[in-house]
Design a protein around this motif. Structure first.
Motif, short mmCIF file in Angstrom:
data_model
loop_
_atom_site.label_atom_id
_atom_site.label_comp_id
_atom_site.label_asym_id
_atom_site.label_seq_id
_atom_site.Cartn_x
_atom_site.Cartn_y
_atom_site.Cartn_z
N GLY A 1 34.29 1.49 16.37
CA GLY A 1 34.59 2.72 17.17
C GLY A 1 34.47 3.74 16.43
N PRO A 2 33.82 5.15 17.42
CA PRO A 2 34.12 6.48 16.12
C PRO A 2 35.31 6.17 15.17
N THR A 3 34.42 7.54 14.75
CA THR A 3 35.92 7.18 13.61
C THR A 3 37.06 7.66 13.28
N ARG B 1 30.69 7.43 13.23
CA ARG B 1 31.52 5.11 13.71
C ARG B 1 31.99 4.77 12.16
N VAL B 2 33.05 3.80 12.78
CA VAL B 2 32.58 2.70 11.48
C VAL B 2 33.31 1.53 12.33
N VAL C 1 25.51 8.47 11.68
CA VAL C 1 26.12 7.86 10.25
C VAL C 1 27.39 6.94 10.23
N LEU C 2 26.27 5.83 10.52
CA LEU C 2 27.63 4.13 10.64
C LEU C 2 28.78 3.53 9.46
N ALA C 3 29.22 3.17 9.45
CA ALA C 3 30.53 3.05 7.76
C ALA C 3 30.64 1.56 8.34
N LEU C 4 30.30 0.91 7.17
CA LEU C 4 30.76 -0.23 7.22
C LEU C 4 31.68 -0.29 6.06
N VAL C 5 32.47 -1.20 6.44
CA VAL C 5 33.81 -0.65 5.96
C VAL C 5 34.54 -2.63 5.57
N GLY C 6 35.35 -3.09 4.34
CA GLY C 6 35.94 -4.29 5.17
C GLY C 6 36.09 -3.73 2.31
N GLU C 7 36.69 -4.90 2.51
CA GLU C 7 37.02 -5.44 1.16
C GLU C 7 36.03 -5.61 0.56
N PRO D 1 37.04 4.64 24.92
CA PRO D 1 36.02 3.98 24.62
C PRO D 1 35.19 4.17 23.84
N GLY D 2 33.72 3.10 23.47
CA GLY D 2 33.05 3.18 22.45
C GLY D 2 34.03 2.59 20.99
N GLN D 3 35.30 2.34 21.60
CA GLN D 3 36.27 1.20 20.65
C GLN D 3 36.62 -0.61 20.53
#
Lengths: 271, 336
Positions: B240-242, B227-228, B46-52, B314-316
């Motif tokens: 990176g990892p949430t 991840r986000v 599950v990959l989250a996409l965030v932003g306003e 790592p990953g971020q």
């Protein structure tokens, strides 16, 4: 049940009255023989231009035909032509408008311009022109009426389709893998339909007027077929001393228009 | 929950989306909704996409499954390059990439019964015969916690939460491998939001679905995602990892977002004025790092920074050039 009915009348009097009238007219138009057993075309010159009486409710015309029978039998002819040609118009204009409103682009531009050309002619002029060119019979009259009103159905459907196309369920159908045809006919058309039906109700009285006017000009239904507009034409020479020959076909036109207008008004003021 | 099979499922490379704007006959500068986005989505992740709002997260989510056409860049689905497939070629692949929309009131056709709506995808992709269709629809509805009798109703008879369940059932009915969930709870009542999130979580882990979860609600994101990715003005500014990103955000914008999350319901706190100004116009984004006009840590070099990603853990990765930011404290706001 009766209480329910009464409250419905109280809440939406225009709609109820319009529906009742339209229903009555529809029954008459569908089963004219039931209401006027006498033949509408039976000529009896000896009994010409008789005023209304118990025997001839609406009197007789200049060749002795029963006006009541002609009005009753004319309902199917006149209203059938109007209803049928508007249905044709709604079908083709509605589908074309939905396609144009969904696809946009050049097809929309092209059909939009074509429709503008038709709209630039006054309806009665266009009707006279078309029936004048291709000849006046029932089929051509219907064709002329459908062409006259096609642009208005096109516009109504197009603007409704544009609104609907922007709604997420259309995108959802695309994501599911639906093709353009399926989106148009399964998803958009049912949602555009209410706009087309509204247009149908609005245009019905107007089309009825044009149909009667063309009949009056002799470009519509040919004699001896009973038609309200044609009856008005035939009565014009006698209207001063045998007014019933004009009043009753005219009244039939007015009442039919009124029924549809009432329905339209009733639907408009939806609570 | 992370990586049920871990294999790469969806990959985007350098994807951009510019919406052309026309004024009369002349084309003016386009709206840059997404610029140079690259990421991969692994199986079961599950990959989250965030932003306003206006950050381009919805556009990026839609572009990733080719609901929106990318202007540049490449997209691979299960190793197959799908960038240049036309609509017709794409249709069979639609099955694998489904979407749950934000507005359950708009995403269901008001004139199509629930059962037919859920059946549509299965019918289009030939997943069920006419005989088994009804059972399959019933199964799909039960799977999302709805009674099968609901199939005969129209959407108008359902609540917002029920409709969103139907929308989820419709998407899952074609057995997709990737789901794009575009703010699936933001149009719902707060009491219903948690139910839908729990349902998505349960279905996701049971079926090892990959999900692109678009949201502006960081608490939900922390709850559901492995991840986000943080978007600002169409750019991925950090990913990176949430847990890692939320604990130790490396980009000032991510920090501002995290500090904006109210910590306790009802707790009194002073007026938060975390970011100065408003989101710039995406038609003419700022030069250098697009965030620099609003960034409390901006320095001269930010005006010409190229926003390339550098790894901080790592990953971020972050697009910020400053590696000397003060330690992050979620309770306090950052100041210059």
């Amino acid at each position: 049940m009766t209480a329910q009915f009464a409250s419905m009348i109280a809440r939406r009097p225009a709609l109820t009255m319009g529906m009742a009238l339209a229903l009555a007219i529809a029954v008459v138009a569908l089963l004219p023989g039931l209401f006027a057993p006498q033949p509408p075309n039976a000529i009896d010159v000896g009994r010409a231009l008789l005023p209304p009486s118990a025997e001839h409710w609406f009197g007789t015309d200049h060749v002795g035909r029963d006006v009541y029978a002609r009005v009753v039998h004319g309902a199917r002819v006149t209203l059938g032509i109007v209803a049928g040609s508007l249905a044709l118009s709604a079908l083709f204009g509605g589908v074309a408008g939905t396609i144009a409103g969904y696809l946009r682009g050049w097809s929309d531009l092209f059909s939009g311009q074509l429709v503008e050309v038709i709209l630039s002619f006054p309806p009665i002029f266009l009707g006279v022109m078309i029936t004048g060119i291709i000849g006046s019979n029932v089929a051509n009259l219907m064709l002329a009426l459908s062409i006259v009103y096609l642009p208005l159905f096109f516009r109504a459907a197009r603007s409704a389709a544009m609104v609907e196309s922007a709604r997420p369920y259309v995108e959802a159908a695309q994501v599911l893998g639906a093709g353009e045809g399926r989106i148009l006919f399964r998803h958009l058309l049912p949602n555009v339909l209410p706009a087309v039906l509204t247009q149908y109700i609005i245009l019905f009285p107007l089309a009825l007027q044009i149909q009667a006017a063309l009949g009056f000009l002799g470009l519509g239904v040919q004699p001896p077929t009973p038609d309200w507009g044609a009856s008005l034409q035939e009565s014009k020479d006698y209207v001063l001393y045998a007014s019933w020959t004009a009043i009753f076909p005219g009244l039939a036109l007015v009442v039919s228009s009124l029924a549809v207008i009432l329905i339209g008004r009733g639907l408009q003021s939806r609570t | 929950m992370s990586g049920a099979n871990g294999r790469e499922l969806l990959r985007l490379e350098g994807v951009s989306k510019v919406f052309a704007q026309r004024r009369g006959f002349s084309r003016t500068a386009g709206l840059r909704a997404v610029t140079d986005a690259s990421f991969t989505l692994a199986g079961g992740e599950v990959l989250a996409l965030v932003g306003e709002s206006g950050s381009g997260k919805s556009t990026l989510g839609r572009t990733a499954i080719r609901v929106v056409e990318p202007t540049a860049g490449d997209i691979w689905l299960e190793g197959e390059r799908i960038t240049d497939l036309d609509r017709r070629q794409l249709r069979p692949l639609r099955r694998k990439m489904q979407m749950v929309f934000q507005d359950p009131y708009g995403s269901l056709n008001p004139r199509i019964r629930i059962g037919a709506a859920v059946a549509e995808g299965m019918r289009l992709h030939g997943l069920a015969s006419a005989r088994t269709l009804r059972d399959r629809v019933a199964q799909a509805l039960e799977q999302v916690g709805l009674r099968p009798e609901i199939a005969d109703r129209f959407p108008a008879a359902l609540s917002g939460g029920q409709r969103q369940r139907v929308a989820i059932a419709r998407a899952l009915a074609v057995e997709p491998t990737v789901i794009v969930a575009d703010e699936p709870t933001s149009a719902l009542d707060v009491s219903v939001q948690a139910e839908i999130i729990d349902l998505l979580k349960a279905l996701q882990s049971r079926q090892a679905l990959s999900m692109l979860f678009i949201s502006h609600d960081l608490r939900v994101v922390g709850d559901i995602s492995d991840r986000v990715m943080v978007l600002y003005l169409g750019r991925i500014v950090e990913s990176g990892p949430t847990g890692q990103v939320f604990r130790d955000p490396a980009h000032p914008y991510t920090r501002a977002l995290l500090q904006a999350v109210p910590k306790h319901v009802g707790a009194a706190h002073g007026k938060r004025q975390l970011l100065k100004g408003e989101l710039p116009n995406p038609v003419s984004p700022p030069s250098g790092c697009v965030f620099h006009p609003r960034c409390p840590f901006a320095i001269e070099a930010c005006r010409s920074a190229d926003m390339s990603h550098r790894e901080v853990a790592p990953g971020q990765v972050t697009a910020c050039i400053r590696d000397d930011l003060p330690a992050f404290d979620a309770q306090r706001e950052d100041r210059t």
